[in-house]
Design an enzyme around this catalytic site. Sequence first.
Site, PDB file in Angstrom:
ATOM      1  N   VAL A  14       0.834  -1.167  -0.058  1.00 22.41           N
ATOM      2  CA  VAL A  14       0.078   0.009   0.120  1.00 22.41           C
ATOM      3  C   VAL A  14       0.889   1.196   0.091  1.00 22.41           C
ATOM      4  CG1 VAL A  14      -1.746   1.281   1.296  1.00 22.41           C
ATOM      5  CG2 VAL A  14      -1.776  -1.256   1.226  1.00 22.41           C
ATOM      6  N   GLU A  15       0.633   2.130  -0.982  1.00 24.71           N
ATOM      7  CA  GLU A  15       1.404   3.556  -1.135  1.00 24.71           C
ATOM      8  C   GLU A  15       0.671   4.342  -0.392  1.00 24.71           C
ATOM      9  OE1 GLU A  15       1.743   4.626  -5.087  1.00 24.71           O
ATOM     10  OE2 GLU A  15       3.853   5.502  -4.956  1.00 24.71           O
ATOM     11  N   ILE A  16       1.380   4.751   0.658  1.00 25.72           N
ATOM     12  CA  ILE A  16       0.781   6.098   1.483  1.00 25.72           C
ATOM     13  C   ILE A  16       1.401   7.336   0.834  1.00 25.72           C
ATOM     14  CG2 ILE A  16       0.528   7.407   3.624  1.00 25.72           C
ATOM     15  CD1 ILE A  16      -0.679   4.652   3.526  1.00 25.72           C
TER      16      ILE A  16
ATOM     17  N   THR B 118       4.964   4.811  -7.493  1.00 26.65           N
ATOM     18  CA  THR B 118       5.144   3.472  -8.395  1.00 26.65           C
ATOM     19  C   THR B 118       4.236   3.650  -9.528  1.00 26.65           C
ATOM     20  OG1 THR B 118       2.741   2.989  -7.032  1.00 26.65           O
ATOM     21  CG2 THR B 118       4.767   2.024  -6.075  1.00 26.65           C
TER      22      THR B 118
END
Length: 724
Positions: free
Chosen positions: A465-467, A503
């Site tokens: 998960v990209e915060i 990403t």
Amino acid sequence: MSKTLHYKLDKEGIVTLTIDVPDRSMNVLTPELTREIAEYADKVSSDEKVKGVVIVSGKDSFIAGADLKDLVTAYDRGATLKQCYDWSQELSQAYRKLETCGKPVAVAINGVALGGGLELCLACHYRVLSDHPKAVIGLPESQVGLLPGAGGTQRLPRLIGIREALPLMLEGRHVRPDKALALGIVHEIAPVAELEARARKWVLEKGDPEAPWDKKGFKVPGGAGGMHPGAAQTFMVGNALTSKTTQNNYPAALGIMSSVYEGTAMPIDKGLQIESKYFAQLLAGPVARNMMRTLFINKGLADKLARRPKGVEKSQVKKLGILGAGMMGAGVAYVSASAGMEVVLLDTDLASAEKGKQYSASLLAKQLERGKMDQAKGEAVLGMIKPSTDYADLEGCNLVIEAVFESREIKADVTAKAEAVIPATSVFASNTSTLPITGLAQASKRPDQFIGIHFFSPVDKMPLVEIIVGEKTSDETIAKALDYVGQLRKTPIVVNDSRGFYTSRCFGTYTNEGMTLLQEGVNPALIENVARQAGMPVGPLAVADEVAIELAYKVMKQTEMDMGKAYKRPTSYELVDKFVNELGRKGKRSGKGFYAYPEGGRKHLWEGLAEIYPLAAEQPAAEEVKTRLLYIQALETARCVEEGVVTHPEDADIGSIFGWGFPPYTGGTLSFIDTVGLENFVSECDRLAAAYGERFQVSDWLRARARQGENFYPVPAELGASAA
Ligand code: NAI
């Protein structure tokens, strides 16, 4: 005075050796433990009062493996092959001493015994394993670029045969108690409370102090050596399979094969030396450093929320709102409900919201079918999800995640509607894959509580998960978002805001390069095959089809609209436009793209490609295609560091491997550059820029960094507590 092993001799002449590594929640193999095993092996050997030994753990599990903290620095320290060989031999010889101490040694394995932990057990004469399903054993060293270097590659094949042993080591598989017993890796399984007594009983009643391979006339089950037909066939098939699955990018696989092949044809002592030789080659090389650092140490730290701002009280999402019950919203609902959260799944009409919930029902049904979930648990998870069209249902949500269409206007609208209902302290998150968070936060009354939580598709399978931190996002909001990711048991990275964040942006360079190669007349089969040989899970054309060529088109158009004149069209712009608008080949979902998807048949590269982009008379070397595909992704990552989008190299590396599949053997995009050497990387980019265009152009910043020899990771890397 012993620090890690506690020695107790009882009246019956049985020594209990209790392994209890201080200051660790789990036992790991430390240099002290190795030393003490050797010392006590000598002691029991020379003490006539000792009839036998029982090894137990002083913790509620056995041994998690070697301490990777010591091993990961070997490459950076410039450890020689000899030093790496000695490291392996020290442990290997300590175990061998125990095995040949002349007294029977039994081990009570009360839980996880992995890597060097299982290797210790294999050097004991009798093994009793806990029957608890969590008591896994295995030799997972290949997962971090190493081989079992304390006898594993020698004892396991001698115990269960080469054919059974090889896949366990090559894939680093975990083995459950019943399987371990069936394979003959352990002699008995028993409830934890009985383990020690059973081990003791064996020592007193049967106690054989000689390992099978030390007995006269011992033969490896199923045969060993190139002249044995069964063994030769195993190696032939094994080599072919290993090349196929690793594309020869993972030296550990070859090291394991070689160590087993050469070592098992020799007496055990010689075999152990051969094993150490191959282990040393791996430990002294960069692949093991990169894999240990990113896949184990840094991923472990990320999972423990290493990037969580300090001093913010721990939070927990109890009620979650999800806006948009499409592909992403439905996936987020499933993982969140499975983690015990109450979920309101909102869409514009109830049928869509219900359909989103149905997605969870179908995933749960599959799990039920496979026996991985019981009916009651499945129903409970499903009961946590409430489909809705009414914003009033969001009342009390600590977190709302929007996953509506990728449109700024729609996102602004749902943000305002949700914020009117949810508590003033709640966090609002967007799952956008391309729109800058700071811009979206303008629709929020509390931009400090606005953040990007970017999931990957399919949400239930993808661990990352990209915060995304917007300009005004507060530390408290970051902490809350990370706590939520922690509840899901996923791996978070934290990046700053930018178009495409980290990403999506770097992944885009991969598909763009693949499409550019196609435009140049490079054989599409060459592009796809070389990409996979380089270690990418899917070729750039296939993956562009998967995520939809149409999506690439939409992103390009949106970016062009937002940026106006500043927008630089990517090299694949015309190709994408042609595929979407002229050819109507929009990707897999629409049934056609770079590939054809015949009904009931296998997908294959579309025959029409050659008509549109005729093959160039001269085709590039595979190595050149590989360089272009990998370098462009790494260079874009370096740009993200330069722009402050990525602030920690470990985020970049973890994100590249777990987000879009950059090859794990590299350790990630930045480890890739560090391994090539920044100076070499820059001069190769210069060559590529001259040959293929300015997208390979290196900035002054990177050039200066290369001149100063400033790696992305300080050498040696700063390390946290670790074990494998
Ligand atoms: P989708 O088209 O499958 O689902 C969107 C859902 O939102 C639909 O069910 C639609 O009815 C609903 N919706 C639209 N307007 C709404 C409104 N005003 N109120 C409530 N619901 C509304 O889209 P998908 O693929 O799930 O994407 C959603 C978001 O996630 C987008 O921002 C996308 O960029 C992002 N994303 C998509 C990924 C992917 O692989 N598809 C990966 C990561 C992020």
